[in-house]
Design a protein around this motif. Structure first.
Motif, PDB file in Angstrom:
ATOM      1  N   VAL A   1       7.011   6.240   9.870  1.00  0.00           N
ATOM      2  CA  VAL A   1       6.288   6.566   8.641  1.00  0.00           C
ATOM      3  C   VAL A   1       5.949   5.291   7.877  1.00  0.00           C
ATOM      4  O   VAL A   1       4.824   5.124   7.384  1.00  0.00           O
ATOM      5  CB  VAL A   1       7.118   7.541   7.769  1.00  0.00           C
ATOM      6  N   ALA A   2       6.894   4.358   7.782  1.00  0.00           N
ATOM      7  CA  ALA A   2       6.653   3.096   7.056  1.00  0.00           C
ATOM      8  C   ALA A   2       5.549   2.294   7.740  1.00  0.00           C
ATOM      9  O   ALA A   2       4.661   1.742   7.069  1.00  0.00           O
ATOM     10  CB  ALA A   2       7.942   2.288   6.973  1.00  0.00           C
ATOM     11  N   ALA A   3       5.589   2.240   9.077  1.00  0.00           N
ATOM     12  CA  ALA A   3       4.548   1.512   9.807  1.00  0.00           C
ATOM     13  C   ALA A   3       3.186   2.179   9.618  1.00  0.00           C
ATOM     14  O   ALA A   3       2.157   1.498   9.456  1.00  0.00           O
ATOM     15  CB  ALA A   3       4.902   1.424  11.295  1.00  0.00           C
ATOM     16  N   GLY A   4       3.140   3.478   9.612  1.00  0.00           N
ATOM     17  CA  GLY A   4       1.886   4.202   9.393  1.00  0.00           C
ATOM     18  C   GLY A   4       1.328   3.969   8.012  1.00  0.00           C
ATOM     19  O   GLY A   4       0.116   3.759   7.837  1.00  0.00           O
ATOM     20  N   VAL A   5       2.195   3.993   7.006  1.00  0.00           N
ATOM     21  CA  VAL A   5       1.752   3.747   5.634  1.00  0.00           C
ATOM     22  C   VAL A   5       1.248   2.311   5.504  1.00  0.00           C
ATOM     23  O   VAL A   5       0.199   2.056   4.889  1.00  0.00           O
ATOM     24  CB  VAL A   5       2.895   4.034   4.633  1.00  0.00           C
ATOM     25  N   TRP A   6       1.974   1.366   6.088  1.00  0.00           N
ATOM     26  CA  TRP A   6       1.568  -0.043   6.021  1.00  0.00           C
ATOM     27  C   TRP A   6       0.207  -0.242   6.699  1.00  0.00           C
ATOM     28  O   TRP A   6      -0.683  -0.898   6.148  1.00  0.00           O
ATOM     29  CB  TRP A   6       2.638  -0.907   6.694  1.00  0.00           C
ATOM     30  N   ALA A   7       0.032   0.309   7.894  1.00  0.00           N
ATOM     31  CA  ALA A   7      -1.228   0.157   8.623  1.00  0.00           C
ATOM     32  C   ALA A   7      -2.379   0.841   7.883  1.00  0.00           C
ATOM     33  O   ALA A   7      -3.487   0.287   7.799  1.00  0.00           O
ATOM     34  CB  ALA A   7      -1.084   0.728  10.031  1.00  0.00           C
ATOM     35  N   THR A   8      -2.136   2.023   7.343  1.00  0.00           N
ATOM     36  CA  THR A   8      -3.180   2.726   6.603  1.00  0.00           C
ATOM     37  C   THR A   8      -3.604   1.935   5.372  1.00  0.00           C
ATOM     38  O   THR A   8      -4.799   1.829   5.069  1.00  0.00           O
ATOM     39  CB  THR A   8      -2.684   4.121   6.186  1.00  0.00           C
ATOM     40  N   THR A   9      -2.636   1.357   4.677  1.00  0.00           N
ATOM     41  CA  THR A   9      -2.934   0.551   3.498  1.00  0.00           C
ATOM     42  C   THR A   9      -3.754  -0.677   3.866  1.00  0.00           C
ATOM     43  O   THR A   9      -4.728  -1.019   3.183  1.00  0.00           O
ATOM     44  CB  THR A   9      -1.628   0.131   2.794  1.00  0.00           C
ATOM     45  N   LYS A  10      -3.370  -1.361   4.955  1.00  0.00           N
ATOM     46  CA  LYS A  10      -4.109  -2.543   5.404  1.00  0.00           C
ATOM     47  C   LYS A  10      -5.548  -2.193   5.754  1.00  0.00           C
ATOM     48  O   LYS A  10      -6.486  -2.892   5.362  1.00  0.00           O
ATOM     49  CB  LYS A  10      -3.432  -3.156   6.635  1.00  0.00           C
ATOM     50  N   VAL A  11      -5.728  -1.124   6.500  1.00  0.00           N
ATOM     51  CA  VAL A  11      -7.070  -0.705   6.912  1.00  0.00           C
ATOM     52  C   VAL A  11      -7.901  -0.313   5.698  1.00  0.00           C
ATOM     53  O   VAL A  11      -9.086  -0.666   5.596  1.00  0.00           O
ATOM     54  CB  VAL A  11      -6.979   0.448   7.945  1.00  0.00           C
TER      55      VAL A  11
END
Length: 109
Positions: A12-22
């Motif tokens: 979940v943390a990796a998904g949130v981080w990647a979504t924020t970056k994108v």
């Protein structure tokens, strides 16, 4: 059970981080954002050119003052244009002739 919770939280943390970056990258690529970036860069370039022009102007003024000083133009008042300034910084040249007296004959040749 603890392993599953750990990996779930990590995912979940990796998904949130990647979504924020994108999302941030996409916001940077909008036409409004690109226009704002171009305007900021143009303003920065204008400031750099202005600083360069001021440096050149200062250098020109310094060089002009040095040349006026070397030519002796700074010693006379600005309104007194009847006399030329005295020459300074030049060596006095003497008449260098191969013969001591131009009317004398050279007997050696």
């Amino acid at each position: 059970m603890f392993r599953r919770t750990f990996w779930f939280t990590t995912g979940v943390a990796a998904g949130v981080w990647a979504t924020t970056k994108v999302q941030r990258k996409l916001n940077q690529l909008t036409p409004e954002s690109l226009a704002a970036q171009a305007a900021d860069r143009a303003v920065l370039a204008g400031r750099r050119i202005k600083v360069f022009a001021l440096d050149v102007r200062d250098g020109m003024a310094d060089r002009e003052a040095a040349l006026k000083d070397a030519l002796g133009l700074t010693s006379a008042p600005a309104n007194d244009l009847t006399q030329l300034p005295a020459q300074r910084g030049r060596a006095q040249l003497t008449h260098m002739s191969p013969y001591p007296n131009p009317n004398a004959r050279n007997e050696d040749h």
